[in-house]
Design a protein around this motif. Sequence first.
Motif, PDB file in Angstrom:
ATOM      1  N   ALA A 195      -1.670  -6.572   0.880  1.00 44.47           N
ATOM      2  CA  ALA A 195      -1.289  -5.872  -0.340  1.00 44.47           C
ATOM      3  C   ALA A 195      -2.097  -6.356  -1.543  1.00 44.47           C
ATOM      4  O   ALA A 195      -2.535  -5.561  -2.374  1.00 44.47           O
ATOM      5  CB  ALA A 195       0.200  -6.051  -0.597  1.00 44.47           C
ATOM      6  N   LYS A 196      -2.313  -7.668  -1.631  1.00 43.77           N
ATOM      7  CA  LYS A 196      -2.993  -8.252  -2.795  1.00 43.77           C
ATOM      8  C   LYS A 196      -4.445  -7.831  -2.881  1.00 43.77           C
ATOM      9  O   LYS A 196      -4.977  -7.589  -3.970  1.00 43.77           O
ATOM     10  CB  LYS A 196      -2.891  -9.777  -2.723  1.00 43.77           C
ATOM     11  N   HIS A 197      -5.115  -7.714  -1.729  1.00 44.27           N
ATOM     12  CA  HIS A 197      -6.554  -7.419  -1.725  1.00 44.27           C
ATOM     13  C   HIS A 197      -6.867  -5.995  -1.282  1.00 44.27           C
ATOM     14  O   HIS A 197      -8.023  -5.673  -1.008  1.00 44.27           O
ATOM     15  CB  HIS A 197      -7.275  -8.421  -0.827  1.00 44.27           C
ATOM     16  N   ASN A 219       1.140 -10.088   2.699  1.00 48.86           N
ATOM     17  CA  ASN A 219       0.925 -10.354   1.282  1.00 48.86           C
ATOM     18  C   ASN A 219      -0.556 -10.254   0.940  1.00 48.86           C
ATOM     19  O   ASN A 219      -0.944  -9.703  -0.100  1.00 48.86           O
ATOM     20  CB  ASN A 219       1.437 -11.753   0.946  1.00 48.86           C
ATOM     21  N   LEU A 220      -1.401 -10.824   1.801  1.00 48.51           N
ATOM     22  CA  LEU A 220      -2.852 -10.752   1.605  1.00 48.51           C
ATOM     23  C   LEU A 220      -3.332  -9.308   1.675  1.00 48.51           C
ATOM     24  O   LEU A 220      -4.203  -8.895   0.906  1.00 48.51           O
ATOM     25  CB  LEU A 220      -3.571 -11.595   2.662  1.00 48.51           C
ATOM     26  N   ASP A 248       0.828  -1.183   0.000  1.00 46.01           N
ATOM     27  CA  ASP A 248       0.000   0.000   0.000  1.00 46.01           C
ATOM     28  C   ASP A 248       0.870   1.244   0.000  1.00 46.01           C
ATOM     29  O   ASP A 248       2.034   1.214   0.378  1.00 46.01           O
ATOM     30  CB  ASP A 248      -0.896   0.037   1.251  1.00 46.01           C
ATOM     31  N   LYS A 300       3.158 -13.640   5.081  1.00 45.56           N
ATOM     32  CA  LYS A 300       1.979 -14.177   4.389  1.00 45.56           C
ATOM     33  C   LYS A 300       0.755 -13.294   4.610  1.00 45.56           C
ATOM     34  O   LYS A 300      -0.010 -13.021   3.684  1.00 45.56           O
ATOM     35  CB  LYS A 300       1.706 -15.610   4.857  1.00 45.56           C
TER      36      LYS A 300
END
Length: 234
Positions: free
Chosen positions: A48-50, A45-46, A2, A42
């Motif tokens: 940033a991805k969503h 990562n979630l 972000d 982990k």
Amino acid sequence: MDDNDLGDIGFDPYEFANVIGDGDQPLYPGSSKYTMLSSLVKLYNLKAKHGMSDVCFTKLLILQEDLLPKGNTLPFFIYEAKKTLSALGMSYEKIHACPNDCILYRKNYEDSTNCPTCGVSRWKEGKDSILKEGVLAKVVWYFPPIPRCKRMFQSHKTAKSLTWHAARKSVDGQMSHPADSLSWKLVDDKWPEFGKESRNLRLALSSDGFNPHSSLSSRYSCWPVILVTYNLPP
């Protein structure tokens, strides 16, 4: 990541060593699959991805802390999570750029609003042809390489691999690594002082554009510039 998630926290080699030590701790007593650091990576990562907000991620950390057994090592504040990850050398800098790639808005051009070369505005133009002041037309995400290079030498295993090319010998006479190439030897001959030190990094620069949205109708594209370390073994 972000916006501004990790960009404002510097790289400290001593802090990095502490984080690696803490990262080896099990997520909770008896856990053999996850450590605190692997779990945090982990989860982030979630985030940033969503596109998860900081508030939402904090609530997720608090919930995880409540769900996990007592004595777990997972941080439950967003600031602690960012501080832990920033110590890994993952910081970045966002640099404003001319839409036509003429200049970067830094140093002498830091306060400019129009490109001195092509005259195009620094700001994005809306569908109504009105400039949206404050909305950048183009941004370069810069990941400083020097802290990442320093980090490579902080690992005994990686540091040894970085000098692997100096000790190896080509058995069959065939080129199996860039160290066997004429270009490698040319660098050694042209800059002998550089070539004598096997720890000096040989880097390859690669760049290409792609559409991250997999849509041919989209005008948006990314151009990652990637540095590859040739010192390491295949």
